[in-house]
Design an enzyme around this catalytic site. Structure first.
Site, PDB file in Angstrom:
ATOM      1  N   GLY A  90       0.849  -1.192   0.000  1.00  0.00           N
ATOM      2  CA  GLY A  90       0.000   0.000   0.000  1.00  0.00           C
ATOM      3  C   GLY A  90       0.880   1.235   0.000  1.00  0.00           C
ATOM      4  N   GLY A  92       2.625   3.623   1.501  1.00  0.00           N
ATOM      5  CA  GLY A  92       3.112   3.971   2.832  1.00  0.00           C
ATOM      6  C   GLY A  92       3.547   5.425   2.942  1.00  0.00           C
ATOM      7  N   ARG A  93       3.903   6.004   1.791  1.00  0.00           N
ATOM      8  CA  ARG A  93       4.377   7.393   1.804  1.00  0.00           C
ATOM      9  C   ARG A  93       3.860   8.172   0.603  1.00  0.00           C
ATOM     10  NH1 ARG A  93      10.612   6.682  -0.195  1.00  0.00           N
ATOM     11  NH2 ARG A  93      10.241   4.954  -1.613  1.00  0.00           N
ATOM     12  N   LYS A 113       4.965  11.780  -3.638  1.00  0.00           N
ATOM     13  CA  LYS A 113       5.737  10.666  -3.068  1.00  0.00           C
ATOM     14  C   LYS A 113       6.625  11.234  -1.961  1.00  0.00           C
ATOM     15  CE  LYS A 113       8.524   6.758  -4.670  1.00  0.00           C
ATOM     16  NZ  LYS A 113       8.935   6.034  -5.881  1.00  0.00           N
ATOM     17  N   ARG A 176       4.313  13.624  -8.756  1.00  0.00           N
ATOM     18  CA  ARG A 176       4.270  12.702  -9.887  1.00  0.00           C
ATOM     19  C   ARG A 176       2.952  12.842 -10.650  1.00  0.00           C
ATOM     20  NH1 ARG A 176       6.009   6.630  -8.497  1.00  0.00           N
ATOM     21  NH2 ARG A 176       3.976   6.354  -7.573  1.00  0.00           N
ATOM     22  N   ARG A 183      -1.821  -0.591  -9.974  1.00  0.00           N
ATOM     23  CA  ARG A 183      -0.718  -1.503 -10.288  1.00  0.00           C
ATOM     24  C   ARG A 183      -1.234  -2.926 -10.383  1.00  0.00           C
ATOM     25  NH1 ARG A 183       2.985   1.203  -6.332  1.00  0.00           N
ATOM     26  NH2 ARG A 183       2.010   3.218  -6.085  1.00  0.00           N
ATOM     27  N   ASP A 252       4.125  -4.699  -7.568  1.00  0.00           N
ATOM     28  CA  ASP A 252       3.557  -3.427  -7.104  1.00  0.00           C
ATOM     29  C   ASP A 252       4.170  -2.249  -7.865  1.00  0.00           C
ATOM     30  OD1 ASP A 252       5.851  -4.368  -5.396  1.00  0.00           O
ATOM     31  OD2 ASP A 252       5.754  -2.302  -4.694  1.00  0.00           O
TER      32      ASP A 252
HETATM   33  P1  AMP Z   1       8.969   1.257  -3.048  1.00  0.00           P
HETATM   34  O1  AMP Z   1      10.293   0.643  -2.767  1.00  0.00           O
HETATM   35  O2  AMP Z   1       9.002   2.768  -3.060  1.00  0.00           O
HETATM   36  O3  AMP Z   1       8.292   0.675  -4.229  1.00  0.00           O
HETATM   37  O4  AMP Z   1       8.086   0.900  -1.781  1.00  0.00           O
HETATM   38  C1  AMP Z   1       7.697  -0.409  -1.402  1.00  0.00           C
HETATM   39  C2  AMP Z   1       6.697  -0.292  -0.290  1.00  0.00           C
HETATM   40  O5  AMP Z   1       7.290   0.298   0.863  1.00  0.00           O
HETATM   41  C3  AMP Z   1       5.488   0.576  -0.604  1.00  0.00           C
HETATM   42  O6  AMP Z   1       4.403   0.056   0.131  1.00  0.00           O
HETATM   43  C4  AMP Z   1       5.907   1.921  -0.076  1.00  0.00           C
HETATM   44  O7  AMP Z   1       4.828   2.773   0.165  1.00  0.00           O
HETATM   45  C5  AMP Z   1       6.620   1.513   1.203  1.00  0.00           C
HETATM   46  N1  AMP Z   1       7.640   2.479   1.612  1.00  0.00           N
HETATM   47  C6  AMP Z   1       8.860   2.670   1.090  1.00  0.00           C
HETATM   48  N2  AMP Z   1       9.524   3.627   1.752  1.00  0.00           N
HETATM   49  C7  AMP Z   1       8.709   4.063   2.729  1.00  0.00           C
HETATM   50  C8  AMP Z   1       8.820   5.044   3.759  1.00  0.00           C
HETATM   51  N3  AMP Z   1       9.916   5.765   3.920  1.00  0.00           N
HETATM   52  N4  AMP Z   1       7.754   5.217   4.570  1.00  0.00           N
HETATM   53  C9  AMP Z   1       6.638   4.481   4.428  1.00  0.00           C
HETATM   54  N5  AMP Z   1       6.476   3.545   3.489  1.00  0.00           N
HETATM   55  C10 AMP Z   1       7.488   3.329   2.653  1.00  0.00           C
HETATM   56 MG    MG Z   2       6.785   0.696  -5.356  1.00  0.00          MG
END
Ligand code: AMP
Ligand code: MG
Length: 492
Positions: A90, A92-93, A113, A176, A183, A252
């Site tokens: 989901g 997260g950020r 983001k 973005r 996805r 994802d």
């Molecule tokens: P990503 O590597 O950006 O594709 O992220 C993979 C998952 O980790 C997704 O659910 C992101 O929303 C979550 N995520 C990555 N970095 C963070 C962060 N600093 N805080 C919260 N969620 C994160």
């Molecule tokens: Mg991602």
């Protein structure tokens, strides 16, 4: 053209209901400041090119000022990461602020983001590093310049907050723009949590909004899947042709409309090494250059599984079997254009195969090889101090034969090839220099310069180089040895 205050926001995603997202506004931030703004991305939403300089824009797109009509939310999804299912992902950020309809009647998602933690954050800080934001910004605009479907980056907004990774890091928010943020993993979430009705609702939503031309067809689910296969195959063929390595092709990070999505530890091929991966954490090379087409297929299979209640397994199987031939066709076409050849027969395939042996054996720079070839026979290959050795000469002889049978003049072929083979790509040392200036000196000029050069990567662009008084060769030369096969970690 409008300013950010007058953007007309909607958010159709909210119609799907609370199981699909968490309603959440971006967190407010301290002292946001502009790092870079892409006027070309701004055009997509009819935003004035000078808007990046306005404090109103910075406040609205950093979370400090609410946007009228926007219904910000964090989307629910899951996905397969490095081959294993992760049920707890989901946004997260990430915050989907809403959608904007432009004058051409196109609808664009606006997403932040690094906008603060959501309920999907799993204890992480909800922020993005400035470094990673610069990397995504530049790559989005570079791939767009190369004519490859991608999410776009409107702006990077710095925030005066330190976040902690391996060390304290500066943070930023990336603005973005995308046709969708749905996805493969969005479908997986409802499938694996036993909510087939919501898989169906998401599918109907996607068809209605992204493929309205088939909304009334009885076999619309099948056509949707066909199109996803087609677009994914085309996207990956394009990546291969320019030597782009995504680095984290988890489900994802796969957009259902076939755009390059979620840039992490990506890279461009320098000297050709077919099993190169730029992702430091990818120790087995799952997402290496040579694996990308196969992984596209694997990911589409994961999407197919979620559609089994809606499309018969037999039909899904028939459709998915189209992937490899489609990929091969697109890839062959891309290679034909790169080589300035239109007859794509078995001799052509042999030539391409031998070319890759040559590139790998001689460790030639993938991008510059094609620019050299466009000048051939007027130029000899001198990069990397490689004289034209026998292997290269013999390959060039075979190439000449195929060129001659096409009956196209060298001048014509050169024009065609130079418009298909970039002179400038986002090389590791170029990113590094932009990062160093930004992170160590708070000088963002190199980000802007690179973005502008990469918007038109096929042209020599003498005017830009004159304007900035810089050496054009620096941007197009082979990557220096110490930056070859560099890897980036996922958290960078
Ligand atoms: P990503 O590597 O950006 O594709 O992220 C993979 C998952 O980790 C997704 O659910 C992101 O929303 C979550 N995520 C990555 N970095 C963070 C962060 N600093 N805080 C919260 N969620 C994160
Ligand atoms: Mg991602």
């Amino acid at each position: 053209m409008t300013d950010s205050k007058n953007l007309n926001f909607h958010n159709r995603f909210t119609e799907l209901g609370p199981e699909f997202y968490q309603a959440k506004a971006p967190d407010s931030v301290t002292d946001p400041y502009l790092i870079d703004f892409s006027p070309s991305a701004a055009k997509l939403i009819d935003l004035s090119p000078g808007e990046g300089k306005s404090q109103g824009f910075i406040d609205r797109f950093s979370g400090n000022c609410a946007l009228e009509g926007a219904q910000p939310l964090a989307m629910a999804y899951s996905g397969h990461q490095f081959g294993s299912y992760n049920p707890r992902l989901g946004d997260g950020r990430g915050i989907l602020l809403g959608e904007v309809l432009n004058q051409k009647q196109e609808v664009w998602d606006i997403h932040l983001k690094g906008a603060g933690p959501t309920r999907f954050a799993r204890g992480f800080d909800g922020r993005a590093t400035l470094q990673a934001s610069i990397r995504e910004h530049l790559a989005s605009e570079a791939l767009n310049g190369l004519g490859i479907p991608t999410t776009r980056s409107l702006a990077i907004i710095g925030i005066r907050e330190l976040i902690y990774r391996q060390k304290p890091e500066l943070a930023a928010i990336l603005v973005r723009i995308a046709d969708t943020h749905i996805r493969f993993g969005s479908f997986e979430y409802f499938h694996y949590t036993g909510q087939p009705k919501n898989v169906k609702r998401l599918l109907e939503f996607a068809i209605q909004n992204y493929y309205p031309d088939i909304a009334k067809e009885s076999d619309r689910y099948q056509i949707f899947f066909q199109r996803t296969i087609q677009r994914t195959a085309k996207l990956i063929a394009k990546w291969q042709s320019v030597g782009f390595i995504h680095g984290v092709m988890n489900t994802d990070n796969m957009s259902i409309t076939g755009a390059t999505f979620d840039y992490g530890p990506y890279g461009f091929m320098d000297r050709f090494v077919s099993n190169h991966t730029p992702n430091h954490s990818d120790t087995h090379g799952r997402y290496a250059y040579s694996q990308q087409s196969e992984i596209g297929f694997w990911n589409l299979n994961k999407l197919a599984e979620t559609l089994i209640p809606l499309i018969s397994p037999e039909t899904l199987e028939v459709e998915i079997q189209q992937y490899q031939p489609l990929f091969n066709r697109f890839y062959r076409e891309e290679m034909g254009v790169k080589l300035g050849l239109a007859i794509l027969d078995s001799e052509f395939s042999q030539l391409v195969q031998k070319m890759f042996y040559l590139l790998q054996n001689r460790q030639l720079d993938y991008t510059n090889f094609f620019r050299f070839l466009a000048n051939h026979p007027n130029d000899s290959y001198s990069a990397n101090n490689n004289n034209e050795d026998d292997e290269l000469k013999s390959w060039l002889n075979q190439y000449n034969k195929l060129v001659e049978r096409e009956g196209v003049s060298h001048a014509e072929r050169k024009i065609q090839m130079d418009s298909a083979n970039p002179k400038y790509i986002l090389r590791t040392h170029l990113i590094q220099s932009a990062l160093d200036k930004a992170l160590k000196e708070s000088d963002f000029s190199e980000i802007k310069r690179l973005r502008i050069i990469l918007e038109n990567p096929f042209e020599k662009q003498s005017k830009i180089f004159e304007k900035y008084g810089i050496d054009s060769e620096y941007y197009s030369q082979d990557t220096p040895d110490k930056f070859l096969c560099k890897q980036t970690s996922c958290s960078a």
